[in-house]
Scaffold this motif. Structure first.
Motif, PDB file in Angstrom:
ATOM      1  N   LEU A   1      -3.862   4.156   7.573  1.00  0.00           N
ATOM      2  CA  LEU A   1      -4.911   3.151   7.437  1.00  0.00           C
ATOM      3  C   LEU A   1      -4.634   1.989   8.375  1.00  0.00           C
TER       4      LEU A   1
ATOM      5  N   TRP B   1      -3.559  -3.478  -4.770  1.00  0.00           N
ATOM      6  CA  TRP B   1      -2.739  -2.266  -4.796  1.00  0.00           C
ATOM      7  C   TRP B   1      -1.931  -2.221  -6.084  1.00  0.00           C
TER       8      TRP B   1
ATOM      9  N   GLN C   1      -6.711  -2.684   4.886  1.00  0.00           N
ATOM     10  CA  GLN C   1      -5.803  -2.803   3.748  1.00  0.00           C
ATOM     11  C   GLN C   1      -6.330  -3.799   2.718  1.00  0.00           C
TER      12      GLN C   1
ATOM     13  N   PRO D   1       0.842  -1.198   0.000  1.00  0.00           N
ATOM     14  CA  PRO D   1       0.000   0.000   0.000  1.00  0.00           C
ATOM     15  C   PRO D   1       0.875   1.245   0.000  1.00  0.00           C
ATOM     16  N   PRO D   2       0.411   2.343  -0.579  1.00  0.00           N
ATOM     17  CA  PRO D   2       1.232   3.555  -0.623  1.00  0.00           C
ATOM     18  C   PRO D   2       1.578   4.027   0.780  1.00  0.00           C
ATOM     19  N   SER D   3       2.817   4.472   0.943  1.00  0.00           N
ATOM     20  CA  SER D   3       3.255   4.840   2.293  1.00  0.00           C
ATOM     21  C   SER D   3       2.550   6.098   2.786  1.00  0.00           C
ATOM     22  N   VAL D   4       1.992   6.896   1.880  1.00  0.00           N
ATOM     23  CA  VAL D   4       1.265   8.073   2.338  1.00  0.00           C
ATOM     24  C   VAL D   4      -0.039   7.682   3.019  1.00  0.00           C
ATOM     25  N   LEU D   5      -0.448   6.419   2.874  1.00  0.00           N
ATOM     26  CA  LEU D   5      -1.666   5.944   3.535  1.00  0.00           C
ATOM     27  C   LEU D   5      -1.324   5.156   4.790  1.00  0.00           C
TER      28      LEU D   5
ATOM     29  N   LYS E   1      -2.269   0.756  -8.808  1.00  0.00           N
ATOM     30  CA  LYS E   1      -1.132   1.593  -9.181  1.00  0.00           C
ATOM     31  C   LYS E   1      -0.817   1.441 -10.664  1.00  0.00           C
TER      32      LYS E   1
END
Lengths: 193, 352
Positions: free
Chosen positions: B282, B293, B287, B275-279, B297
């Motif tokens: 969560l 994911w 997840q 998962p994107p690290s900016v999330l 992407k």
């Protein structure tokens, strides 16, 4: 060397490269805005433009209460036509319904395949009989099938209010063509063609 | 342990006949081939939709929901079309070319980590495999251009060669910076190296990402680098003389390549199936599985490629080579140095 490439200083090179990158991003901003905006196309068979009354489609002839066209077979339209696509044959009318219609139409053919819909014929008509209406759905497989005889040109229904207003003052109805509201458009979108 | 004949055959097919695990290889091959073919159909549809909406049109509408089946019928039409070969063409080379283009496009997927443990073969030189296999594609393009015996085709093939040879270098140099930072070439290792943050969030990673995007466009022969098939100059470039099934294979390969390069970009720069690290906020329960994911992407990357294609006009051939040799290669070389500095500055490298 056959040709020489322009020489840039480091500063110019950086400015060119950076502006290229930035303008590419600007262009992408424009396209993504268009991507999320509503398409301007009209999905034709499911969605139609509301045509203005001054649209010049196929020809119609206004008729009187007996279903006889107002035409006096004067031939003004045929003479006005730059493409000579109107063919009129007339003979003496044995029982004229009024003083004007002393000649009777035997043939009034308009070759729609040749017509360029300039509307000069309608303008030339002294009886205000011949007119061009907002109907454009009359395709045919062969060009000779596009020759419209008098029988398909008759227009029994009276002029609508908008048409009357337009004919009284052509500058009065400047409403442009608009597509129908989007809700109906999406209903037709999934339809099998 | 006693086994029935069928059971024992299945077991041997999985475990290996003469050392070859037949089913263990066959199943992923069939899955990957099926996925590529299906994805290409969807991507062609997406391409037409994206281009349509960017140009204020609607794209395909009438076959299936929102025209989704349009490409299926298009493909069927291509398959039943007559296969025309010019009388002066080199038949064998012309026949070979589409497959030489298509095969590397599919081989790339062998090392792709679709999800956690979803790699067909986790090669320790995964990225090298990707780069080398992808560079085989232009061979097929040149073959097609040569075999067609057509000036446009030949020019298209030659342009493709010039383009690919130049753009391989910044592409590999951009990936090199990432390999330095990750310390591995294995695709699984690259994903694992991004468990804290994606490489695109690091300064050298960001530069490498932008440069790799540009080189990927060039390798895909897409706008603004679609010189090998520049319509206004070369009719259709190396596909001018192709029709029917062979043309379909070229088309399939083009979109298989698009998908492959999107997946590589996602794996190398955007954290792969993680998962994107900016999330990070969560909770674990919210997840998605890694495959989702990865798919999300990849779709975004494909969209970005198409977005760029329908935005930018085509470069001239000398401009294209100038951008590469005078722009991208110095940038990537500097980026390699920047990556060294970054490695020295970050704690992670001392721990290794």
């Amino acid at each position: 060397m056959a040709f020489s490439l322009p020489q840039y200083s480091w500063r110019e090179l950086w400015e060119k490269g950076w502006s290229g990158f930035v303008t590419a991003l600007k262009g992408m901003r424009v396209t993504i805005r268009y991507f999320f905006s509503r398409p301007t196309t009209v999905v034709y068979p499911y969605q139609r433009l509301e045509l203005p009354v001054y649209y010049r489609g196929r020809h119609r002839q206004r008729v009187d209460a007996n279903g006889i066209p107002w035409c006096i077979a004067c031939g003004s339209c045929a003479r006005a036509c730059p493409l000579e696509c109107i063919h009129i044959e007339a003979s003496a009318n044995p029982e004229p319904p009024d003083t004007k219609r002393r000649r009777k139409l035997d043939r009034f053919d308009i070759d729609l395949a040749r017509c360029m819909y300039c509307g000069l014929c309608a303008e030339a008509c002294p009886q205000d009989c011949l007119m061009l209406v907002a109907d454009y759905e009359y395709s045919a497989w062969r060009p000779q099938d596009l020759v419209a005889p008098l029988s398909v040109q008759l227009r029994p229904e009276p002029l609508s209010e908008a048409e009357l207003r337009y004919r009284a003052d052509p500058a009065s109805d400047p409403a442009p063509a608009k597509p129908k509201p989007p809700r109906e458009a999406s209903a037709g979108e999934g339809g099998e063609g | 342990m006693e086994r029935g004949p069928i059971e024992s055959l299945v077991h041997r097919l999985f475990a290996g006949l003469y050392g070859i695990p037949v089913l263990g290889w066959l199943i992923p091959i069939v899955l990957v081939l099926g996925m590529v073919a299906l994805a290409a159909l969807v991507l062609i549809w997406l391409e037409r939709k994206v281009s349509g909406h960017i140009q204020s049109r609607r794209g395909p509408l009438h076959n299936g929901p929102h025209g989704l089946l349009q490409t299926v019928w298009d493909a069927l039409k291509l398959l039943v079309k007559e296969d025309i070969v010019p009388s002066s063409a080199d038949r064998l080379i012309m026949l070979m070319a589409p497959f030489v283009v298509f095969t590397p496009a599919v081989l790339v997927y062998v090392v792709m980590p679709f999800g956690k443990g979803w790699t067909v073969a986790n090669l320790n030189i995964g990225l090298l495999w990707v780069v080398s296999v992808l560079s085989l594609g232009p061979v097929g393009i040149i073959l097609g251009g040569w075999g067609s015996h057509n000036k446009w085709s030949l020019l298209g093939g030659m342009r493709s060669a010039a383009q690919l040879i130049s753009y391989e270098i910044p592409s590999v140099l951009a990936l090199g910076a990432i390999v330095m930072m990750a310390g591995t070439m294995s695709m699984d290792g690259l994903v694992a190296a991004q468990d804290q943050y994606e490489f695109v969030l690091t300064p050298p990673g960001l530069i490498a990402f932008v440069v790799y995007l540009v080189t990927a466009l060039a390798e895909l022969n897409r706008n603004p680098f679609d010189l090998p098939e520049a319509e206004s100059e070369l009719v259709a470039g190396f596909v001018t003389e192709y029709s029917g099934f062979k043309f379909a294979i070229f088309f399939l390969a083009e979109f298989a390549n698009l998908l492959a390069l999107s997946m590589i970009t996602v794996t190398v720069f955007l954290g792969g199936w993680q998962p994107p690290s900016v999330l990070f906020f969560l909770p674990d329960s919210a997840q998605l599985p890694g495959v989702f994911w990865f798919a999300i992407k990849t779709t975004v990357m494909v969209f970005v490629f198409q977005w760029i294609k329908w935005t930018l006009p085509r470069l001239r051939i000398d401009q294209m080579l100038n951008v590469c040799w005078k722009g991208l290669i110095p940038i990537t070389l500097g980026n390699l140095a920047l990556a060294c500095v970054w490695l020295l500055l970050t704690e992670k490298s001392w721990a290794r």
